[in-house]
Write a protein that holds these residues in place. Structure first.
Motif, PDB file in Angstrom:
ATOM      1  N   ASN A  90      47.051  43.989  45.795  1.00  0.00           N
ATOM      2  CA  ASN A  90      47.282  42.634  46.317  1.00  0.00           C
ATOM      3  C   ASN A  90      46.867  41.572  45.294  1.00  0.00           C
ATOM      4  OD1 ASN A  90      48.281  43.617  48.732  1.00  0.00           O
ATOM      5  ND2 ASN A  90      46.289  43.536  49.770  1.00  0.00           N
ATOM      6  N   PHE A  91      45.752  41.833  44.602  1.00  0.00           N
ATOM      7  CA  PHE A  91      45.304  40.894  43.575  1.00  0.00           C
ATOM      8  C   PHE A  91      46.328  40.817  42.438  1.00  0.00           C
ATOM      9  CE2 PHE A  91      43.035  39.986  39.604  1.00  0.00           C
ATOM     10  CZ  PHE A  91      42.457  38.765  39.928  1.00  0.00           C
ATOM     11  N   ASP A  92      46.831  41.996  42.037  1.00  0.00           N
ATOM     12  CA  ASP A  92      47.846  42.010  40.981  1.00  0.00           C
ATOM     13  C   ASP A  92      49.088  41.226  41.411  1.00  0.00           C
ATOM     14  OD1 ASP A  92      46.202  43.586  39.432  1.00  0.00           O
ATOM     15  OD2 ASP A  92      47.132  45.470  40.053  1.00  0.00           O
ATOM     16  N   SER A  93      49.477  41.406  42.656  1.00  0.00           N
ATOM     17  CA  SER A  93      50.662  40.692  43.153  1.00  0.00           C
ATOM     18  C   SER A  93      50.433  39.186  43.182  1.00  0.00           C
ATOM     19  CB  SER A  93      51.017  41.198  44.561  1.00  0.00           C
ATOM     20  OG  SER A  93      51.365  42.562  44.534  1.00  0.00           O
ATOM     21  N   SER A  94      49.217  38.789  43.588  1.00  0.00           N
ATOM     22  CA  SER A  94      48.933  37.350  43.662  1.00  0.00           C
ATOM     23  C   SER A  94      48.904  36.706  42.278  1.00  0.00           C
ATOM     24  CB  SER A  94      47.597  37.108  44.382  1.00  0.00           C
ATOM     25  OG  SER A  94      46.513  37.612  43.628  1.00  0.00           O
ATOM     26  N   THR A  95      48.328  37.402  41.315  1.00  0.00           N
ATOM     27  CA  THR A  95      48.295  36.834  39.956  1.00  0.00           C
ATOM     28  C   THR A  95      49.701  36.787  39.361  1.00  0.00           C
ATOM     29  OG1 THR A  95      47.772  39.034  39.060  1.00  0.00           O
ATOM     30  CG2 THR A  95      45.921  37.555  39.495  1.00  0.00           C
ATOM     31  N   PHE A  96      50.506  37.801  39.674  1.00  0.00           N
ATOM     32  CA  PHE A  96      51.877  37.785  39.167  1.00  0.00           C
ATOM     33  C   PHE A  96      52.687  36.673  39.832  1.00  0.00           C
ATOM     34  CE2 PHE A  96      56.344  39.146  39.505  1.00  0.00           C
ATOM     35  CZ  PHE A  96      56.667  39.171  38.162  1.00  0.00           C
ATOM     36  N   ASP A  97      52.457  36.469  41.136  1.00  0.00           N
ATOM     37  CA  ASP A  97      53.159  35.377  41.830  1.00  0.00           C
ATOM     38  C   ASP A  97      52.812  34.031  41.191  1.00  0.00           C
ATOM     39  OD1 ASP A  97      54.362  37.138  43.527  1.00  0.00           O
ATOM     40  OD2 ASP A  97      52.952  36.834  45.193  1.00  0.00           O
TER      41      ASP A  97
END
Length: 234
Positions: A90-97
């Motif tokens: 989820n953290f990876d997805s948020s930083t990518f977003d």
């Protein structure tokens, strides 16, 4: 729960058996004395086997409880590790977003800030995804989490813990079965104790011989069962 005949119980039965026949010693023939000796031998053998069977049942029960407890612990650790892995994703997805939003807006500074927030493992996957030229390549993966380079060691660890939990649970179930088998054998031995114990109260020789013979057969079955069972853990 009692898991075997106590040696005290068997000892009391042998003592009672001996006193009972001592009172009639003068009336016993040679054949009666032989039967009495056989009865005493059977009771002595039952005492030894019952002690062993009870000990083995207790050991396997303890082994089962320990294995099941370890399985529960491993299962809990697997769940916690899976949750941690999902949080990382989820953290990876948020930083990518955040990076993608800055990219669409053409904000290079915001893109740089977002990239600095990437986890090292995600940064490897991000670079591999960028190398596929997603802006112009229609066959490029949808995002960094879809490339082969994106790894989550915690998920592998969670899978390993789940497998360990499964193995420990199987070991615990098997140990419980072994404990039950030893308890069942102890019931056979209790039957022998009962048959031999009451045989001395019969004055009819044929009845005594019949009960002793049945007791001997059941004892043989118990011995065969004990031999076939696995030895208890040390």
């Amino acid at each position: 729960m009692g898991e075997g005949l106590s040696t005290a119980e068997v000892g009391n039965e042998i003592s009672h058996h001996k006193k009972h026949h001592a009172a009639h010693d003068g009336e016993q023939t040679g054949h009666d004395r032989i039967i009495t000796i056989i009865e005493a031998i059977l009771l002595a053998v039952v005492a030894i086997l019952a002690a062993w069977s009870g000990f083995a049942a207790s050991q396997w029960s303890t082994e089962s409880r320990l294995a099941l407890a370890q399985a529960s612990t491993a299962r809990t650790e697997a769940s916690e590790t899976t949750i941690e892995a999902m949080e990382q994703r989820n953290f990876d997805s948020s930083t990518f977003d955040a990076w993608f939003t800055a990219y669409v807006a053409g904000n290079a500074e915001a893109m740089e800030i977002a990239e600095r927030r990437f986890r090292p493992e995600f940064e490897v996957a991000f670079d591999a995804w960028i190398a596929t030229e997603p802006a112009t390549n229609s066959d490029a993966p949808p995002g960094p989490t879809y490339v082969e380079e994106y790894e989550q060691p915690l998920l592998d660890e969670a899978d390993s813990l789940s497998e360990k939990a499964d193995d420990l649970y199987d070991e615990g179930a098997e140990a419980a079965k072994d404990a039950d088998d030893y308890v069942r054998t102890t019931v056979y031995l209790a039957t022998v104790l009962f048959l031999v114990g009451i045989s001395g109260h019969f004055r009819v020789r044929a009845a005594r011989i019949g009960l002793v013979a049945i007791g001997g057969i059941v004892l043989t079955l118990a011995v065969v069962a004990l031999v076939s069972l696995p030895t208890p853990p040390t």
